[in-house]
Design an enzyme around this catalytic site. Structure first.
Site, PDB file in Angstrom:
ATOM      1  CE  LYS A  44       4.505  -0.104  -6.379  1.00 10.12           C
ATOM      2  NZ  LYS A  44       3.071   0.195  -6.595  1.00 10.12           N
ATOM      3  N   GLY A  71       0.909   0.454 -11.886  1.00  9.18           N
ATOM      4  CA  GLY A  71       1.304  -0.723 -12.664  1.00  9.18           C
ATOM      5  C   GLY A  71       2.462  -1.489 -12.058  1.00  9.18           C
ATOM      6  CB  CYS A 129      -2.350  -5.109  -8.545  1.00  3.70           C
ATOM      7  SG  CYS A 129      -1.938  -3.602  -9.450  1.00  3.70           S
ATOM      8  N   GLY A 264      -2.936   4.396   3.959  1.00  2.17           N
ATOM      9  CA  GLY A 264      -2.469   4.330   2.572  1.00  2.17           C
ATOM     10  C   GLY A 264      -2.383   5.703   1.951  1.00  2.17           C
ATOM     11  CB  THR A 265      -4.871   7.544  -0.108  1.00  3.62           C
ATOM     12  OG1 THR A 265      -5.043   6.465  -1.041  1.00  3.62           O
ATOM     13  CG2 THR A 265      -5.010   8.858  -0.838  1.00  3.62           C
TER      14      THR A 265
END
Ligand SMILES: Cc1cc2nc3c(=O)[nH]c(=O)nc-3n(C[C@H](O)[C@H](O)[C@H](O)COP(=O)(O)O)c2cc1C
Length: 300
Positions: A44, A71, A129, A264-265
């Site tokens: 991360k 965020g 991002c 990823g997801t």
């Protein structure tokens, strides 16, 4: 069969990674996933100071995908180096750290701090991002700003440098060439697509941050197209991602030109999907009499 792949001067035993932000710091998964089987673990995003992230709701499920606006919540570089990194000593898997800053100086400071950390195999620059007010995608949208950033970080570290591109641009190849020209050893793409969903009863956005990043199978054809374009346009290796949820999906990216791929997801649905793809890749190669992945890479 040869599943190894090179990312700059880093040689991975197989080309399957887990994407930043979808696998925590990796350690959370060690009881359910054989982390040592992975080609590499991408962590991360870490920033200079800890971040609490955006107000909830932070995720919203969409057709064949999800919107997120986390965020860049993270513990900050000091806590990471003191509390998390020592725990990796027991796990034999290359660690790719992903970093983000609000300014070029912040990226440089992070790279400087990580340069001497032996446990880190490579640094991925998150310039993509969509869910932060400062920095983030702004660096990845602008060729000259990105060039300035990558050059500055390049001077700060000898480590393998990966630049993670945003798909929210008109010409992804122009941005990719800027990052390559400035000294990035590897490019990774795609990060999420800027999106939005609205609750029609309350007439409020579904996410606390209003907009979010779209990921998952819904974005896959666009990601495959971008990886194909970038792999043809640059000489450095490309890590492909965007909606990979099966061996078949991973192969699409490799055939499009990716040297490695990330899930990823899909990790949220099946934390073992990356390991299953690695096993499946071996079987696919055997069945099709492929000795080395280079026989199919970029051979669309
Ligand atoms: C919940 C969530 C959090 C994410 N956090 C990060 C992050 O911290 N840093 C980053 O570079 N990418 C982050 N990403 C983007 C993913 O690494 C990946 O680029 C993107 O989701 C596309 O791949 P996918 O469709 O397989 O998920 C995040 C994605 C999701 C869904």
């Amino acid at each position: 069969m040869n599943l190894t792949t090179s990312l700059g001067n880093l040689v991975l035993k197989n080309p399957v990674l887990v994407a930043s932000g979808t696998f925590g710091y990796g350690l959370e998964y060690q009881d359910i996933v054989e982390l040592e089987k992975l080609g590499a673990l991408v962590l991360k995003t870490i920033t200079l100071n800890p971040r609490e992230g955006n107000s909830p709701p932070r995720i919203w499920e969409t057709p064949s995908g999800m919107l997120n606006a986390i965020g860049l919540q993270n513990v900050g570089i000091d806590n990471f180096l003191d509390a998390k990194l020592p725990l990796f000593k027991k796990i034999d898997v290359p660690i790719i750290i992903n970093i983000a800053g609000e300014t070029i100086d912040e990226y440089v400071e992070l790279a400087n701090r990580l340069d001497g950390v032996n446990e880190i195999a490579a640094i991925e620059l998150n310039v993509s991002c969509p869910n932060v007010k400062k920095g983030g995608m702004r660096f990845g949208e602008d060729s000259s700003l990105l060039e300035e950033l990558v050059k500055a970080v390049r001077r700060a570290t000898k480590k393998n440098l990966i630049t993670k591109l945003t798909p929210n641009v008109t010409d992804i190849t122009a941005i990719a060439k800027s990052a390559e020209g400035a000294g990035s050893d590897v490019l990774s793409l795609v990060n999420t697509f800027l999106g939005m969903a609205i609750d029609t009863n309350s007439r409020h956005p579904r996410l606390g941050y209003t907009t979010g990043g779209l990921s998952g199978p819904a974005i896959r054809p666009i990601a495959v197209r971008m990886v194909w374009q970038v792999a043809k346009a640059v000489k450095v290796p490309v890590i492909g991602m965007g909606g990979i949820a099966s061996l078949e999906d991973a192969l699409e990216f490799i055939i499009a030109g990716a040297a490695a791929i990330s899930t990823g997801t899909a990790n949220f649905i099946n934390p073992n999907i990356a390991v299953e793809i690695i096993d499946g890749l071996g079987r696919y190669m055997e069945k099709n009499n492929i000795k080395d992945l280079s026989e199919i890479r970029g051979k669309v």
